[in-house]
Design an enzyme around this catalytic site. Structure first.
Site, PDB file in Angstrom:
ATOM      1  N   GLY A 125      13.026  -9.320 -60.342  1.00  0.00           N
ATOM      2  CA  GLY A 125      13.472  -9.710 -59.018  1.00  0.00           C
ATOM      3  C   GLY A 125      14.981  -9.791 -58.948  1.00  0.00           C
ATOM      4  O   GLY A 125      15.681  -9.603 -59.942  1.00  0.00           O
ATOM      5  N   THR A 129      16.774 -12.455 -58.522  1.00  0.00           N
ATOM      6  CA  THR A 129      17.270 -13.618 -59.256  1.00  0.00           C
ATOM      7  C   THR A 129      16.380 -13.993 -60.438  1.00  0.00           C
ATOM      8  O   THR A 129      16.882 -14.378 -61.491  1.00  0.00           O
ATOM      9  CB  THR A 129      17.384 -14.841 -58.324  1.00  0.00           C
ATOM     10  OG1 THR A 129      16.114 -15.082 -57.691  1.00  0.00           O
ATOM     11  CG2 THR A 129      18.428 -14.605 -57.248  1.00  0.00           C
ATOM     12  N   SER A 156      13.109 -12.891 -63.050  1.00  0.00           N
ATOM     13  CA  SER A 156      12.282 -11.811 -63.579  1.00  0.00           C
ATOM     14  C   SER A 156      11.132 -12.391 -64.386  1.00  0.00           C
ATOM     15  O   SER A 156      11.284 -13.403 -65.062  1.00  0.00           O
ATOM     16  CB  SER A 156      13.104 -10.868 -64.469  1.00  0.00           C
ATOM     17  OG  SER A 156      14.095 -10.212 -63.720  1.00  0.00           O
ATOM     18  N   GLY A 211      10.114  -2.434 -50.224  1.00  0.00           N
ATOM     19  CA  GLY A 211      10.277  -3.068 -51.533  1.00  0.00           C
ATOM     20  C   GLY A 211       9.132  -2.711 -52.459  1.00  0.00           C
ATOM     21  O   GLY A 211       7.959  -2.821 -52.081  1.00  0.00           O
ATOM     22  N   VAL A 212       9.454  -2.300 -53.677  1.00  0.00           N
ATOM     23  CA  VAL A 212       8.410  -1.812 -54.576  1.00  0.00           C
ATOM     24  C   VAL A 212       7.428  -2.919 -54.937  1.00  0.00           C
ATOM     25  O   VAL A 212       6.240  -2.645 -55.196  1.00  0.00           O
ATOM     26  CB  VAL A 212       9.035  -1.175 -55.831  1.00  0.00           C
ATOM     27  CG1 VAL A 212       9.670  -2.237 -56.738  1.00  0.00           C
ATOM     28  CG2 VAL A 212       8.009  -0.359 -56.611  1.00  0.00           C
ATOM     29  N   ASP A 213       7.873  -4.189 -54.942  1.00  0.00           N
ATOM     30  CA  ASP A 213       6.943  -5.277 -55.215  1.00  0.00           C
ATOM     31  C   ASP A 213       5.914  -5.394 -54.099  1.00  0.00           C
ATOM     32  O   ASP A 213       4.715  -5.624 -54.353  1.00  0.00           O
ATOM     33  CB  ASP A 213       7.677  -6.591 -55.423  1.00  0.00           C
ATOM     34  CG  ASP A 213       8.642  -6.933 -54.295  1.00  0.00           C
ATOM     35  OD1 ASP A 213       8.961  -6.058 -53.465  1.00  0.00           O
ATOM     36  OD2 ASP A 213       9.100  -8.089 -54.246  1.00  0.00           O
ATOM     37  N   ARG A 214       6.349  -5.203 -52.856  1.00  0.00           N
ATOM     38  CA  ARG A 214       5.410  -5.205 -51.732  1.00  0.00           C
ATOM     39  C   ARG A 214       4.455  -4.017 -51.824  1.00  0.00           C
ATOM     40  O   ARG A 214       3.251  -4.151 -51.564  1.00  0.00           O
ATOM     41  CB  ARG A 214       6.170  -5.155 -50.411  1.00  0.00           C
ATOM     42  CG  ARG A 214       6.945  -6.414 -50.087  1.00  0.00           C
ATOM     43  CD  ARG A 214       7.813  -6.215 -48.866  1.00  0.00           C
ATOM     44  NE  ARG A 214       7.026  -5.846 -47.688  1.00  0.00           N
ATOM     45  CZ  ARG A 214       7.555  -5.330 -46.571  1.00  0.00           C
ATOM     46  NH1 ARG A 214       8.856  -5.113 -46.487  1.00  0.00           N
ATOM     47  NH2 ARG A 214       6.770  -5.034 -45.544  1.00  0.00           N
ATOM     48  N   THR A 245      14.177 -38.120 -44.646  1.00  0.00           N
ATOM     49  CA  THR A 245      14.768 -36.792 -44.432  1.00  0.00           C
ATOM     50  C   THR A 245      14.180 -35.740 -45.368  1.00  0.00           C
ATOM     51  O   THR A 245      13.897 -34.615 -44.952  1.00  0.00           O
ATOM     52  CB  THR A 245      16.298 -36.856 -44.605  1.00  0.00           C
ATOM     53  OG1 THR A 245      16.835 -37.769 -43.644  1.00  0.00           O
ATOM     54  CG2 THR A 245      16.922 -35.486 -44.391  1.00  0.00           C
TER      55      THR A 245
END
Length: 279
Positions: A8, A10, A12, A99-102, A177
């Site tokens: 990815g 950020t 992997s 995106g190749v992951d998709r 919050t």
């Protein structure tokens, strides 16, 4: 052994798979880098005969990784988004920009379930649809839970949503919050997935199995109103389907594949959509 890499921007992930038994021997995750250290970042390449790669990182990262691996490993396979594969027709106007992951998640989902809705809950939440018969419709991209939290800049980014929290608790108004932020982004994410799934099923006239993957899949799944299954290895399943290297993979058995969820009746999906539209 087979080394599978899901790189990815950020983070992997990697896993080591036995070529003969098709068993997963080990797995891990680390920050994405241009210089990988076999034996430290990833398994020692002396035991690896083949590598399969899915990468959405910068081009230089992929090139450096492939160059390293090809000096040490017999076979290196790199997945690409194409116009058609394994009976699925890519719905993008420019197929290579998906995106190749998709793409791999969509292919894995189609091999397992036929038509399906594939949701990846990572840094971004992506929702892709493929119809029975293999026509990929395209999909949607929205910020993931962490990106939504960071965008608020309220100093709460380090207080994560507890994946063991019940959906009713996460969907209730926050009493401070941190809770208000966490519950708000959770509501936004699950509402989006629920609505997108219902809208597309209604428009296409088909009730599709719903499959989730990604780091936040477990917590997002708790808020979904329709039958679904979580498949952590869905992207790896796409690599297996594209580059089958074991007897089990060649027989169509994908690692960690869940039982295909029986979707709700289309009439029920449409009724729920109509009710939410009235609200």
């Amino acid at each position: 052994m087979i080394l599978d890499l899901d790189i990815g921007n950020t983070l992997s992930k990697w896993r080591l798979k036995d070529t003969l038994s098709s068993e997963i021997r080990s797995r891990g995750a680390l920050w994405t880098r241009e210089e990988w250290r076999p034996g430290s970042d990833i398994p020692d390449l002396d035991v690896v005969q083949s590598v399969r790669i899915s990468s959405v990182a910068r081009k230089a990262v992929l090139e450096e990784t492939v160059a390293l691996l090809r000096r040490r490993v017999v076979s290196v396979y790199v997945a690409r988004s194409t116009a058609e594969a394994l009976g699925v027709t890519n719905g993008y106007e420019e197929p290579g920009r998906l995106g190749v992951d998709r793409w791999l998640g969509t292919l894995a989902g189609y091999q397992l379930a036929g038509g399906c809705c594939a949701v990846d809950c990572g840094s971004a939440i992506t929702v892709d649809f493929v119809l029975p018969g293999g026509r990929h419709l395209g999909g949607y991209i929205l910020p993931g839970l962490r990106l939504m939290k960071e965008s608020l800049k309220l100093g709460t980014r380090n207080v994560a949503i507890d994946p063991d929290s019940e959906a009713d608790e996460l969907l209730a108004p926050g009493k401070n919050t941190v809770e208000a932020v966490n519950h708000g982004i959770y509501m936004a994410a699950v509402s989006a997935v629920n609505r997108l799934y219902a809208e597309v099923c209604d428009r296409e006239g088909v009730a599709l199995p719903l499959l989730l993957t990604g780091g936040d899949a477990r917590v997002v799944s708790r808020g979904l109103r329709v039958p679904h299954a979580v498949w952590p290895d869905m992207v790896y399943g796409g690599l297996e389907a594209c580059f089958p290297l074991t007897a089990a993979e060649r027989a169509g058995r994908l690692s960690g594949a869940p039982r295909v969820p029986v979707p709700a009746a289309l009439e029920k999906i449409r009724a729920g959509l109509a009710f939410s539209t009235l609200l």
